[in-house]
Design an enzyme around this catalytic site. Structure first.
Site, short mmCIF file in Angstrom:
data_model
loop_
_atom_site.label_atom_id
_atom_site.label_comp_id
_atom_site.label_asym_id
_atom_site.label_seq_id
_atom_site.Cartn_x
_atom_site.Cartn_y
_atom_site.Cartn_z
N GLU A 108 -58.51 23.37 53.84
CA GLU A 108 -59.74 22.38 54.03
C GLU A 108 -60.88 23.24 53.12
OE1 GLU A 108 -59.60 20.45 58.40
OE2 GLU A 108 -60.22 22.73 58.24
N CYS A 121 -67.60 25.82 50.54
CA CYS A 121 -66.90 26.83 51.03
C CYS A 121 -65.29 26.39 50.60
CB CYS A 121 -67.42 26.58 52.60
SG CYS A 121 -66.57 27.84 53.62
N CYS A 128 -54.22 32.38 57.91
CA CYS A 128 -54.83 33.81 57.47
C CYS A 128 -53.94 34.81 58.42
CB CYS A 128 -55.92 33.93 58.03
SG CYS A 128 -57.21 35.43 57.60
N CYS A 132 -58.20 37.48 63.69
CA CYS A 132 -59.47 37.67 64.51
C CYS A 132 -59.56 36.59 65.76
CB CYS A 132 -60.62 37.30 63.44
SG CYS A 132 -60.76 38.53 62.18
N CYS A 135 -61.62 33.29 65.72
CA CYS A 135 -61.54 32.44 64.58
C CYS A 135 -60.36 31.31 64.68
CB CYS A 135 -61.45 33.14 63.36
SG CYS A 135 -61.31 32.19 61.82
N CYS A 362 -68.10 27.52 60.48
CA CYS A 362 -67.55 28.88 60.15
C CYS A 362 -66.48 29.01 61.29
CB CYS A 362 -68.40 30.04 60.03
SG CYS A 362 -69.28 29.94 58.73
N1 SAH Z 1 -61.90 36.15 55.94
C1 SAH Z 1 -63.28 36.12 55.49
C2 SAH Z 1 -63.71 35.03 55.16
C3 SAH Z 1 -63.51 33.49 55.99
S1 SAH Z 1 -64.61 33.33 57.63
C4 SAH Z 1 -63.99 36.97 56.49
O1 SAH Z 1 -63.55 37.27 57.56
O2 SAH Z 1 -64.87 37.19 56.23
C5 SAH Z 1 -66.06 33.38 57.02
C6 SAH Z 1 -66.88 33.96 58.34
O3 SAH Z 1 -66.92 32.98 59.47
C7 SAH Z 1 -66.75 35.36 58.47
O4 SAH Z 1 -67.73 36.07 58.57
C8 SAH Z 1 -65.91 35.09 59.87
O5 SAH Z 1 -65.89 36.04 60.53
C9 SAH Z 1 -67.00 34.04 60.53
N2 SAH Z 1 -66.14 33.40 61.75
C10 SAH Z 1 -64.80 33.00 61.95
N3 SAH Z 1 -64.92 32.74 62.99
C11 SAH Z 1 -66.09 32.36 63.46
C12 SAH Z 1 -66.64 31.45 64.61
N4 SAH Z 1 -65.72 30.81 65.55
N5 SAH Z 1 -67.95 31.34 64.68
C13 SAH Z 1 -68.75 31.80 63.61
N6 SAH Z 1 -68.38 32.46 62.52
C14 SAH Z 1 -66.87 32.61 62.60
#
Ligand code: SAH
Length: 371
Positions: A108, A121, A128, A132, A135, A362
């Protein structure tokens, strides 16, 4: 388990995408054009169609002889992404597109239009591998890396939609690119760098956008941050920190067991020194998890220990993801967290979050098809 792994347990084999103009530097493209028996100056004509006119339809390439047009577009402009579905929010100014890649894998991207800019974005991987727990993409595991062409095609299609006035607000220009879609960009370094070079390359070698308008967001892969610092590309680095202490960060961002908070922050500081670009610290505020006042103080101390004026903090209220027990911090707690950082002299701005009602915000990208 002992013995060979049964074939059925290995990940499904995903195909390498076909070669595409956007994978190639100008020199490589010239060589590819010559190999096809065409004159080298056709490379520049093709690049102009692609990067300046955002065009891949041979019928529109009237400066090329019909036969060359077909041969060149077939060999160098294969279709890499097919739109499966688009969802819009914010009165049409946020558009999430689900794409199907040549091997059926889905990713996406999200286009967000503001009064003064339009930001795409992009995804750099399907799924991935960073796991985390807050996420949605992290729950999928890694399917495969995207090629440079597959990343650049997300950009071209968004840029074209903007120019053609397909996004609410009339015709405009795509001005910013953030690697905050699916995937860990620094775990797919080569393709991401090639894609950035196509984005910032002067036309017609690229889209001609300023490197300052590109943000690469990472969980903190320290060697890759140092490598990026040496590329001579002043892109903005965003570090997804989410906790200032190793105990909690190792839970929220599991790669922290490999590179600690201090190691990641040191690399971020080196990035600033090498590029002069102020680093962003990403911090998703999760209720009763990482939003304590003492953690704001510890974060401020760790950032200030490494100097002044090199960093700013972007807290973002956690976006809910399916099956997660976690939720965003209370507004009062969020305000206190921000105030403590600011009082300590750290520039801090709550990140605007777009598209949460279409699971486009995000951490919500999971590339699911509508059921
Ligand atoms: N893998 C990279 C980029 C993808 S995510 C990274 O982790 O930086 C982009 C941003 O969204 C990252 O800062 C990530 O931690 C954040 N993110 C992931 N899940 C989220 C959520 N549920 N709510 C808010 N931000 C989130």
């Amino acid at each position: 388990m002992t013995g060979p792994i049964p074939l059925t347990m290995t990940a499904p084999r995903r195909g390498k995408p076909p070669r595409h103009l956007a994978d190639l530097s100008t020199d490589e493209l010239r060589a590819a054009v010559a190999e096809l028996g065409e004159q080298e100056f056709r490379a520049r004509q093709l690049q102009t169609h692609y990067f300046t006119h955002l065009e891949t339809d041979p019928a529109a390439m009237t400066d090329l002889p019909t036969r060359s047009r077909e041969r060149l577009t077939e060999a160098l402009l294969p279709s890499l992404l097919e739109p499966v579905r688009t969802l819009t929010a914010d009165r049409g100014t946020t558009v999430k597109t689900l794409w199907r890649l040549h091997d059926g894998v889905k990713v996406e991207s999200v286009l967000m239009r503001y009064p003064d800019r339009a930001t795409l974005c992009v995804s750099s991987q399907a799924g991935c591998g960073m796991a985390c727990p807050f996420c949605a993409t992290g729950q999928l595991g890694l399917t495969r890396n995207l090629s440079a062409g597959e990343i650049v095609e997300q950009v071209r299609q968004a840029a074209r939609a903007m120019v053609r006035g397909e996004i609410a607000g009339g015709p405009g220009r795509l001005s910013n690119l953030v690697f905050m879609g699916m995937g860990e960009p620094l775990a797919n370094y080569k393709a991401v760098l090639a894609a950035v070079r196509r984005f910032v390359g002067p036309q017609p070698d690229g889209f001609g956008v300023s490197a300052r308008n590109v943000t690469v967001s990472t969980v903190g892969l320290v060697p890759a941050i140092d490598r990026l610092a040496g590329e001579g590309l002043p892109v903005t680095l965003a570090l997804s920190l989410h906790a200032p202490d190793d105990e909690l960060r190792s839970e929220l961002v599991p790669i922290n067991t490999r590179w600690t908070v201090d190691e990641a922050l040191d690399a971020a500081r080196r990035y600033f020194e090498a590029t002069g670009r102020r680093v962003s610290i990403e911090y998703a505020l999760i209720r009763d998890m990482n939003d304590h006042a003492w953690r704001a103080d510890l974060l401020a101390r760790k950032l200030n220990e490494r100097g002044r004026g090199w960093v700013h903090v972007n807290p973002i209220p956690l976006n809910p993801t399916p099956g997660s027990i976690w939720t965003a911090s209370d507004p009062g707690v969020e305000a206190e967290f921000v105030t403590r950082l600011r009082v300590a002299g750290i520039p801090t701005t709550i990140r605007d979050t777009r598209g949460s009602d279409i699971d486009g915000a995000c951490g919500q990208l999971a590339a699911e098809e509508a059921s």
